[in-house]
Write a protein that holds these residues in place. Structure first.
Motif, PDB file in Angstrom:
ATOM      1  N   LEU A   1     -60.297   4.329 -50.834  1.00  0.00           N
ATOM      2  CA  LEU A   1     -59.134   5.049 -51.347  1.00  0.00           C
ATOM      3  C   LEU A   1     -58.839   6.273 -50.485  1.00  0.00           C
ATOM      4  CD1 LEU A   1     -56.961   5.391 -53.510  1.00  0.00           C
ATOM      5  CD2 LEU A   1     -58.660   6.579 -54.928  1.00  0.00           C
ATOM      6  N   ALA A   2     -59.882   6.966 -50.047  1.00  0.00           N
ATOM      7  CA  ALA A   2     -59.693   8.149 -49.194  1.00  0.00           C
ATOM      8  C   ALA A   2     -59.042   7.770 -47.871  1.00  0.00           C
ATOM      9  CB  ALA A   2     -61.034   8.837 -48.956  1.00  0.00           C
ATOM     10  N   PHE A   3     -59.491   6.679 -47.250  1.00  0.00           N
ATOM     11  CA  PHE A   3     -58.856   6.206 -46.011  1.00  0.00           C
ATOM     12  C   PHE A   3     -57.438   5.710 -46.283  1.00  0.00           C
ATOM     13  CE2 PHE A   3     -63.110   5.532 -43.808  1.00  0.00           C
ATOM     14  CZ  PHE A   3     -62.834   6.385 -42.757  1.00  0.00           C
ATOM     15  N   HIS A   4     -57.259   5.040 -47.414  1.00  0.00           N
ATOM     16  CA  HIS A   4     -55.939   4.530 -47.771  1.00  0.00           C
ATOM     17  C   HIS A   4     -54.934   5.677 -47.877  1.00  0.00           C
ATOM     18  CE1 HIS A   4     -53.654   1.458 -50.541  1.00  0.00           C
ATOM     19  NE2 HIS A   4     -52.868   2.006 -49.647  1.00  0.00           N
ATOM     20  N   ALA A   5     -55.339   6.749 -48.540  1.00  0.00           N
ATOM     21  CA  ALA A   5     -54.464   7.907 -48.682  1.00  0.00           C
ATOM     22  C   ALA A   5     -54.127   8.521 -47.318  1.00  0.00           C
ATOM     23  CB  ALA A   5     -55.127   8.949 -49.584  1.00  0.00           C
TER      24      ALA A   5
ATOM     25  N   ARG B   1     -66.375  -0.619 -43.192  1.00  0.00           N
ATOM     26  CA  ARG B   1     -65.719  -1.543 -44.115  1.00  0.00           C
ATOM     27  C   ARG B   1     -64.639  -0.850 -44.935  1.00  0.00           C
ATOM     28  NH1 ARG B   1     -65.013  -6.229 -43.212  1.00  0.00           N
ATOM     29  NH2 ARG B   1     -67.222  -6.637 -42.871  1.00  0.00           N
ATOM     30  N   SER B   2     -64.891   0.383 -45.335  1.00  0.00           N
ATOM     31  CA  SER B   2     -63.890   1.134 -46.096  1.00  0.00           C
ATOM     32  C   SER B   2     -62.645   1.383 -45.247  1.00  0.00           C
ATOM     33  CB  SER B   2     -64.478   2.465 -46.564  1.00  0.00           C
ATOM     34  OG  SER B   2     -65.560   2.259 -47.437  1.00  0.00           O
ATOM     35  N   PHE B   3     -62.848   1.735 -43.980  1.00  0.00           N
ATOM     36  CA  PHE B   3     -61.711   1.972 -43.096  1.00  0.00           C
ATOM     37  C   PHE B   3     -60.906   0.702 -42.872  1.00  0.00           C
ATOM     38  CE2 PHE B   3     -60.161   1.604 -38.671  1.00  0.00           C
ATOM     39  CZ  PHE B   3     -59.070   2.457 -38.777  1.00  0.00           C
ATOM     40  N   ILE B   4     -61.584  -0.392 -42.544  1.00  0.00           N
ATOM     41  CA  ILE B   4     -60.865  -1.613 -42.180  1.00  0.00           C
ATOM     42  C   ILE B   4     -60.173  -2.231 -43.395  1.00  0.00           C
ATOM     43  CG2 ILE B   4     -62.588  -3.467 -42.469  1.00  0.00           C
ATOM     44  CD1 ILE B   4     -60.562  -2.757 -39.267  1.00  0.00           C
ATOM     45  N   THR B   5     -60.743  -2.047 -44.584  1.00  0.00           N
ATOM     46  CA  THR B   5     -60.108  -2.533 -45.812  1.00  0.00           C
ATOM     47  C   THR B   5     -58.840  -1.748 -46.100  1.00  0.00           C
ATOM     48  OG1 THR B   5     -62.248  -3.188 -46.725  1.00  0.00           O
ATOM     49  CG2 THR B   5     -60.443  -2.962 -48.278  1.00  0.00           C
ATOM     50  N   ALA B   6     -58.897  -0.424 -45.936  1.00  0.00           N
ATOM     51  CA  ALA B   6     -57.712   0.403 -46.134  1.00  0.00           C
ATOM     52  C   ALA B   6     -56.655   0.102 -45.075  1.00  0.00           C
ATOM     53  CB  ALA B   6     -58.091   1.877 -46.108  1.00  0.00           C
ATOM     54  N   ALA B   7     -57.086  -0.074 -43.830  1.00  0.00           N
ATOM     55  CA  ALA B   7     -56.152  -0.347 -42.737  1.00  0.00           C
ATOM     56  C   ALA B   7     -55.394  -1.650 -42.947  1.00  0.00           C
ATOM     57  CB  ALA B   7     -56.902  -0.391 -41.409  1.00  0.00           C
ATOM     58  N   ALA B   8     -56.029  -2.616 -43.611  1.00  0.00           N
ATOM     59  CA  ALA B   8     -55.398  -3.917 -43.833  1.00  0.00           C
ATOM     60  C   ALA B   8     -54.098  -3.793 -44.618  1.00  0.00           C
ATOM     61  CB  ALA B   8     -56.368  -4.852 -44.563  1.00  0.00           C
ATOM     62  N   GLU B   9     -54.008  -2.797 -45.465  1.00  0.00           N
ATOM     63  CA  GLU B   9     -52.798  -2.608 -46.262  1.00  0.00           C
ATOM     64  C   GLU B   9     -51.606  -2.223 -45.393  1.00  0.00           C
ATOM     65  OE1 GLU B   9     -50.724  -2.393 -50.047  1.00  0.00           O
ATOM     66  OE2 GLU B   9     -52.514  -3.399 -49.274  1.00  0.00           O
ATOM     67  N   TYR B  10     -51.846  -1.623 -44.240  1.00  0.00           N
ATOM     68  CA  TYR B  10     -50.763  -1.096 -43.404  1.00  0.00           C
ATOM     69  C   TYR B  10     -50.603  -1.815 -42.069  1.00  0.00           C
ATOM     70  CZ  TYR B  10     -50.683   2.565 -46.861  1.00  0.00           C
ATOM     71  OH  TYR B  10     -50.580   3.246 -48.050  1.00  0.00           O
ATOM     72  N   GLN B  11     -51.484  -2.744 -41.761  1.00  0.00           N
ATOM     73  CA  GLN B  11     -51.325  -3.481 -40.509  1.00  0.00           C
ATOM     74  C   GLN B  11     -50.045  -4.314 -40.479  1.00  0.00           C
ATOM     75  OE1 GLN B  11     -54.910  -5.094 -38.538  1.00  0.00           O
ATOM     76  NE2 GLN B  11     -56.096  -4.136 -40.183  1.00  0.00           N
ATOM     77  N   PRO B  12     -49.596  -4.916 -41.597  1.00  0.00           N
ATOM     78  CA  PRO B  12     -48.306  -5.609 -41.554  1.00  0.00           C
ATOM     79  C   PRO B  12     -47.124  -4.677 -41.298  1.00  0.00           C
ATOM     80  CG  PRO B  12     -49.626  -6.379 -43.414  1.00  0.00           C
ATOM     81  CD  PRO B  12     -50.306  -5.154 -42.875  1.00  0.00           C
ATOM     82  N   ASP B  13     -47.329  -3.367 -41.478  1.00  0.00           N
ATOM     83  CA  ASP B  13     -46.286  -2.379 -41.205  1.00  0.00           C
ATOM     84  C   ASP B  13     -46.408  -1.771 -39.813  1.00  0.00           C
ATOM     85  OD1 ASP B  13     -45.290  -2.621 -43.886  1.00  0.00           O
ATOM     86  OD2 ASP B  13     -46.929  -1.343 -44.558  1.00  0.00           O
TER      87      ASP B  13
ATOM     88  N   GLU C   1     -64.561  -2.632 -33.707  1.00  0.00           N
ATOM     89  CA  GLU C   1     -65.634  -3.233 -34.488  1.00  0.00           C
ATOM     90  C   GLU C   1     -66.584  -2.173 -35.040  1.00  0.00           C
ATOM     91  OE1 GLU C   1     -67.478  -6.411 -32.306  1.00  0.00           O
ATOM     92  OE2 GLU C   1     -65.578  -7.054 -31.412  1.00  0.00           O
ATOM     93  N   THR C   2     -67.530  -2.646 -35.824  1.00  0.00           N
ATOM     94  CA  THR C   2     -68.448  -1.732 -36.509  1.00  0.00           C
ATOM     95  C   THR C   2     -69.155  -0.791 -35.540  1.00  0.00           C
ATOM     96  OG1 THR C   2     -68.828  -3.407 -38.213  1.00  0.00           O
ATOM     97  CG2 THR C   2     -70.407  -1.604 -38.079  1.00  0.00           C
ATOM     98  N   TYR C   3     -69.654  -1.326 -34.409  1.00  0.00           N
ATOM     99  CA  TYR C   3     -70.424  -0.494 -33.489  1.00  0.00           C
ATOM    100  C   TYR C   3     -69.572   0.628 -32.920  1.00  0.00           C
ATOM    101  CZ  TYR C   3     -68.327  -2.446 -29.213  1.00  0.00           C
ATOM    102  OH  TYR C   3     -67.456  -2.791 -28.209  1.00  0.00           O
ATOM    103  N   GLN C   4     -68.260   0.400 -32.759  1.00  0.00           N
ATOM    104  CA  GLN C   4     -67.382   1.439 -32.228  1.00  0.00           C
ATOM    105  C   GLN C   4     -67.164   2.547 -33.256  1.00  0.00           C
ATOM    106  OE1 GLN C   4     -64.602  -1.754 -31.248  1.00  0.00           O
ATOM    107  NE2 GLN C   4     -64.301  -0.790 -29.244  1.00  0.00           N
ATOM    108  N   PHE C   5     -67.003   2.147 -34.515  1.00  0.00           N
ATOM    109  CA  PHE C   5     -66.909   3.136 -35.587  1.00  0.00           C
ATOM    110  C   PHE C   5     -68.165   3.991 -35.625  1.00  0.00           C
ATOM    111  CE2 PHE C   5     -67.444   4.569 -39.962  1.00  0.00           C
ATOM    112  CZ  PHE C   5     -66.174   4.976 -40.331  1.00  0.00           C
ATOM    113  N   GLU C   6     -69.317   3.337 -35.480  1.00  0.00           N
ATOM    114  CA  GLU C   6     -70.586   4.068 -35.482  1.00  0.00           C
ATOM    115  C   GLU C   6     -70.681   5.018 -34.289  1.00  0.00           C
ATOM    116  OE1 GLU C   6     -72.760   4.035 -37.912  1.00  0.00           O
ATOM    117  OE2 GLU C   6     -71.603   2.560 -39.037  1.00  0.00           O
ATOM    118  N   ASN C   7     -70.166   4.618 -33.135  1.00  0.00           N
ATOM    119  CA  ASN C   7     -70.179   5.492 -31.960  1.00  0.00           C
ATOM    120  C   ASN C   7     -69.308   6.727 -32.168  1.00  0.00           C
ATOM    121  OD1 ASN C   7     -71.893   3.825 -30.522  1.00  0.00           O
ATOM    122  ND2 ASN C   7     -70.257   2.816 -29.366  1.00  0.00           N
TER     123      ASN C   7
END
Length: 319
Positions: free
Chosen positions: A211-215, A90-102, A65-71
């Motif tokens: 995009l940076a996280f996605h890459a 939010r940028s990380f979790i949005t990028a991660a969503a593209e690859y979670q089905p994989d 969750e957000t607080y863990q990312f902040e930590n």
């Protein structure tokens, strides 16, 4: 192509705001389940929108969750950092969503997913850190301090690739991103995969954190060459070492993720500072996420000090 990417990004953000502004609401999304060729597959809201066996497991936002990312990245927005306001959860979790089905963060149960997220972010933290020596909060608290290389040594244009990945006039291919991308050919390959014109516009990486996280996640999930594992497969145990791998002391685990990503820039060099810095970030993040460094495994799994590199240094990037 670029329009398609930005449409995806916009839709993902909208869905995230609708379904996931409160992490608890994300966790409450019930999967849509069906059977395909005798196998159970699921679809789970905006975060796991393609039917996949991995989407039947907990998604990344269920346990991270957000607080863990902040930590993990607690010093990234301090005034002396070099990318204040750029990186966020939010940028990380949005990028991660593209690859979670994989299978990114969704292979195995919650515990396995947490370890993979810690491993991936351990690389990210190490490669974007400005924490040294007696830095406030300790040297491991300064991940995501950078979004780009501040004093490039060159424009990183390799004319050997002028037919396949020609350098754009005025473009510079210095390090940018969560797992920094260097050289025109790497921007070209990454852009092809993400359907974004990074060869002509490498600056997109330093302008868009998603995009940076996605890459970076694409690089984590993608083998450098055929018949070699991705960092993801090496870490989660999908990869089965060959006889040559065993002779080269390459075993499934965190150590081999360094071999995949950096080759002999880090591995096969003995007990080097660069290798130990990456390992230290991983162990630190395991502790902060509540998994504990004792779950990281023995030294030969963590290290690549004695591993024979998969590829020579001319083939490895982002070192």
């Amino acid at each position: 192509m670029e329009a398609k990417w930005f449409l995806f990004l916009t839709m993902a953000l909208i869905l995230a705001l609708v379904n996931g502004d409160d992490e608890a609401s994300v966790s409450s999304v019930k999967p849509v389940v069906k059977t395909v060729k005798g196998q159970k597959v699921c679809q789970k809201g905006w975060e796991c929108k393609r039917f996949s066996k991995f989407c039947c497991n907990e998604t990344v936002s269920d346990y991270f969750e957000t607080y863990q990312f902040e930590n993990l990245f607690s010093k990234r927005n301090t005034p002396v950092a070099h990318a204040v306001g750029f990186w966020d959860y939010r940028s990380f979790i949005t990028a991660a969503a593209e690859y979670q089905p994989d299978g990114f963060g969704t292979t195995g149960g919650k515990f396995s997913g947490m370890k993979e997220v810690a491993a991936f972010l351990g690389h990210v933290g190490s490669k974007t850190s400005c924490g040294y020596g007696v830095a406030t909060g300790g040297p491991l608290a300064w991940g995501l301090c950078y979004s780009k290389e501040l004093s490039p040594e060159s424009d990183y244009c390799d004319d050997y690739y002028k037919l396949t990945y020609p350098c754009a006039p005025g473009a510079a291919y210095y390090g940018r991103g969560a797992l920094p991308i260097y050289w025109n050919y790497n921007y070209g390959k990454t852009g092809e995969a993400l359907k974004v014109d990074l060869l002509n516009h490498p600056e997109y990486i330093e302008q868009n954190a998603t995009l940076a996280f996605h890459a970076a996640i694409w690089k984590w999930m993608t083998p450098e060459k055929k018949h070699q594992p991705s960092a993801h497969d090496a870490f989660v145990g999908n990869w089965k070492p060959t006889k040559n791998d065993t002779l080269g002391k390459r075993v499934p685990g965190f150590g081999t993720t360094m071999n995949v990503l950096y080759g002999d820039g880090v591995c096969g060099q003995g007990d080097s500072d660069s290798m130990n810095n990456i390992i230290s970030h991983y162990l630190y993040y395991l502790d902060l996420m509540g998994v504990g460094r004792e779950e990281a495994g023995p030294h030969d799994v963590l290290s690549c000090a004695e591993q024979v590199p998969f590829n020579p240094s001319s083939s490895s990037s982002s070192t």
